[in-house]
Design an enzyme around this catalytic site. Sequence first.
Site, PDB file in Angstrom:
ATOM      1  N   HIS A 149      17.547  -2.414  11.750  1.00 37.01           N
ATOM      2  CA  HIS A 149      16.512  -2.623  12.760  1.00 37.01           C
ATOM      3  C   HIS A 149      16.859  -1.963  14.088  1.00 37.01           C
ATOM      4  O   HIS A 149      16.011  -1.334  14.731  1.00 37.01           O
ATOM      5  CB  HIS A 149      16.283  -4.123  12.976  1.00 37.01           C
ATOM      6  CG  HIS A 149      15.773  -4.827  11.767  1.00 37.01           C
ATOM      7  ND1 HIS A 149      14.610  -4.460  11.135  1.00 37.01           N
ATOM      8  CD2 HIS A 149      16.262  -5.888  11.077  1.00 37.01           C
ATOM      9  CE1 HIS A 149      14.398  -5.270  10.102  1.00 37.01           C
ATOM     10  NE2 HIS A 149      15.391  -6.129  10.051  1.00 37.01           N
TER      11      HIS A 149
ATOM     12  N   ASP B 297      11.611  -2.511   5.725  1.00 39.19           N
ATOM     13  CA  ASP B 297      12.040  -2.826   7.090  1.00 39.19           C
ATOM     14  C   ASP B 297      11.817  -1.636   8.016  1.00 39.19           C
ATOM     15  O   ASP B 297      11.335  -1.792   9.148  1.00 39.19           O
ATOM     16  CB  ASP B 297      13.520  -3.209   7.101  1.00 39.19           C
ATOM     17  CG  ASP B 297      13.781  -4.614   6.601  1.00 39.19           C
ATOM     18  OD1 ASP B 297      12.822  -5.400   6.462  1.00 39.19           O
ATOM     19  OD2 ASP B 297      14.964  -4.922   6.327  1.00 39.19           O
TER      20      ASP B 297
ATOM     21  N   HIS C  76       8.195  -7.354   8.126  1.00 35.56           N
ATOM     22  CA  HIS C  76       7.514  -7.295   6.825  1.00 35.56           C
ATOM     23  C   HIS C  76       5.999  -7.258   7.006  1.00 35.56           C
ATOM     24  O   HIS C  76       5.300  -6.537   6.285  1.00 35.56           O
ATOM     25  CB  HIS C  76       7.903  -8.485   5.951  1.00 35.56           C
ATOM     26  CG  HIS C  76       9.368  -8.604   5.717  1.00 35.56           C
ATOM     27  ND1 HIS C  76       9.965  -9.729   5.175  1.00 35.56           N
ATOM     28  CD2 HIS C  76      10.384  -7.722   5.949  1.00 35.56           C
ATOM     29  CE1 HIS C  76      11.264  -9.544   5.089  1.00 35.56           C
ATOM     30  NE2 HIS C  76      11.550  -8.338   5.553  1.00 35.56           N
TER      31      HIS C  76
ATOM     32  N   HIS D 137      13.677  -2.480  -0.085  1.00 28.02           N
ATOM     33  CA  HIS D 137      13.440  -3.436   0.992  1.00 28.02           C
ATOM     34  C   HIS D 137      13.844  -2.848   2.343  1.00 28.02           C
ATOM     35  O   HIS D 137      13.152  -3.075   3.351  1.00 28.02           O
ATOM     36  CB  HIS D 137      14.184  -4.753   0.765  1.00 28.02           C
ATOM     37  CG  HIS D 137      13.802  -5.769   1.788  1.00 28.02           C
ATOM     38  ND1 HIS D 137      12.653  -6.509   1.709  1.00 28.02           N
ATOM     39  CD2 HIS D 137      14.375  -6.103   2.973  1.00 28.02           C
ATOM     40  CE1 HIS D 137      12.527  -7.268   2.789  1.00 28.02           C
ATOM     41  NE2 HIS D 137      13.566  -7.043   3.568  1.00 28.02           N
TER      42      HIS D 137
END
Length: 315
Positions: free
Chosen positions: A269, A246, A84, A242
Amino acid sequence: MGFVLQDYQTTLKSRATLTGTGVHSGKPVTVNFLPADADTGVLFHLSNGSESREFRALVAEVGATDLCTMLGDPAGEHIATVEHLMATLFGLGIDNIVIEIDGHEVPILDGSAVAFVEAIDQAGIETLAVKRRYIRVVKPVRIENGASWAEFRPYSGTRFEVEIDFESPAIGRQLFASDINPDIFRQDIARARTFGFMKDVERLWAAGYALGSSLENSLVIGDDNRVINMGGLRYPNEFARHKTMDAMGDLALAGARFIGCFRSYRGGHRMNAAAVRRLLSDRSAFEVVETTRRERGRTAEMSAVTGPVFAPWVI
């Protein structure tokens, strides 16, 4: 108006400080943001009692991607949940910064990037006298894992197209697609919060994760497949926004901003980091450029140059 490049590198004008709690560790942590010289890049300085170590915010330093992005050794010296903060630096255009941190995890704050944006606004942004270098995607690069995929494609700008697909009807299939600049990051991405499912809480706790998670810093989907947070969603597709945040944070670990379009479906991720590695490992897929000439009313011209001193272009 077309795509406008920032010609020169930036840093902060002054120092700023944030305190909070790690979403996975549950431990308090203080972070100081300091100005840095040109070509420093993003440098984390961990100082925790007798421990002191520096971590460059580069994909080569990524040691784990389980539920967050971690720099360093998961079993030793590391800094977790950097995504973030890295997304904020990417979104607001901060090239050079030293981040002092006294714990092993960046604070989760309210689960979004709002507090990081406010800290940078408090510090101010300074333009330096050294040209900014960009990674320009010149041919498509794609990775796949089952139904999931991610790719970079040539594009005259910096664009993200992030699609998610969850079985839960509270989320379902969502897409966020947009060019990225500081105004768009502030308005359309920064307020989107991290999220999770109540049914997963006990399993995560047993594995040592989400020890600092709460309704104050996470969107939570209950057993009835409804968002249980008071006030509900900040955006209709907050979950996809969101995930875009990421992805921005993970791609910021390339070591320079990119000119191109990043697209993903059911990514995360691990896939984000793998896509960056795949791009940078194929020297024919990108070139490092900077602006060379700008005329009134016209987009700047670019030319190929050597890479930033802090970026490992061959992985």
